[in-house]
Design an enzyme around this catalytic site. Structure first.
Site, PDB file in Angstrom:
ATOM      1  CG  ASP A  40      24.696  13.051   4.242  1.00 13.73           C
ATOM      2  OD1 ASP A  40      25.551  12.649   5.045  1.00 13.73           O
ATOM      3  OD2 ASP A  40      23.662  13.649   4.584  1.00 13.73           O
ATOM      4  CG  HIS A 214      22.819  14.709   7.746  1.00 15.29           C
ATOM      5  ND1 HIS A 214      23.820  14.939   6.848  1.00 15.29           N
ATOM      6  CD2 HIS A 214      22.976  15.615   8.744  1.00 15.29           C
ATOM      7  CE1 HIS A 214      24.579  15.943   7.274  1.00 15.29           C
ATOM      8  NE2 HIS A 214      24.083  16.371   8.422  1.00 15.29           N
TER       9      HIS A 214
END
Length: 216
Positions: A40, A214
């Site tokens: 990610d 995130h």
């Protein structure tokens, strides 16, 4: 690997449910050999660590406690840690909890079946009952923080939701970030809520109402 791996892959150091990520198991997998890494990179350009889910919970509880009327929290349905936190806030504040939005309802049901949510049976009410609850005793979780046209938040902002209407003095909290490309739609959504007399809180007015899932 534990419930501490939230949304896009950030390790929560002190998750609300106390379930830490099994880092030893990650090490075992690495030692066994990794054929493919899917990484990610959403916040790869953010140099500092994001705030914690616990700090978000503290700020949300301050806003709920201070609110004199109905509180509506818009959030990403996938964040089970925050679902858990908001449910606990509703209990401590003596408010009923109502979920508006198919994704939120589905996520709550799945999390409950997996043992990650354990709300008391008398905490949650159906959308059809929401309008009958005194405004000072209701906390609403609503889907559609990105202003999706058919979402619960968008319908509330347009005044066309079949079960609930935003009234002057209600508090609306966007416990979310704006995904790039949705800025104009979300801005128009906030303006519509303000025109109805709502008090709106988001990351611009209250940075602690959301932390990214995130990793930075």
């Amino acid at each position: 690997l534990g419930d501490n791996l939230v949304e896009g892959g950030r390790f929560e150091l002190d998750p609300p449910d106390g379930a830490a990520t099994d880092e030893a198991r990650l090490g075992e997998l690495g030692d066994a050999g990794v054929a493919l890494l899917l990484s990610d990179s959403t916040n790869v350009d953010v140099p500092s660590r994001w705030g914690s889910e616990r700090s978000v919970g503290r700020r949300l509880e301050e806003l709920v406690t201070a609110a004199e009327q109905r509180v509506i929290v818009a959030m990403f349905a996938s964040n089970v840690q925050r679902l858990r936190t908001v449910g606990e806030i509703a209990q401590r504040a003596g408010r009923k909890l109502c979920l508006l939005g198919r994704s939120l309802v589905q996520q709550a049901e799945i999390a409950t079946s997996l043992g990650h949510l354990s709300w008391p049976s008398d905490l949650r009410i159906a959308p059809e009952q929401a309008a009958g609850v005194p405004r000072s005793e209701l906390l609403v979780l609503a889907g559609g923080s990105q202003a999706e046209p058919a979402s619960a938040v968008a319908r509330l902002a347009r005044g066309v939701h079949p079960h609930l209407a935003v009234e002057s003095g209600d508090t609306v909290v966007f416990s979310s970030r704006v995904i790039p490309g949705h800025e104009l739609a979300v801005h128009e959504l906030v303006c519509a809520l303000l025109r109805q007399g709502a008090r709106v809180h988001d990351r611009h007015t209250d940075p602690d109402v959301h932390t990214s899932g995130h990793a930075s």
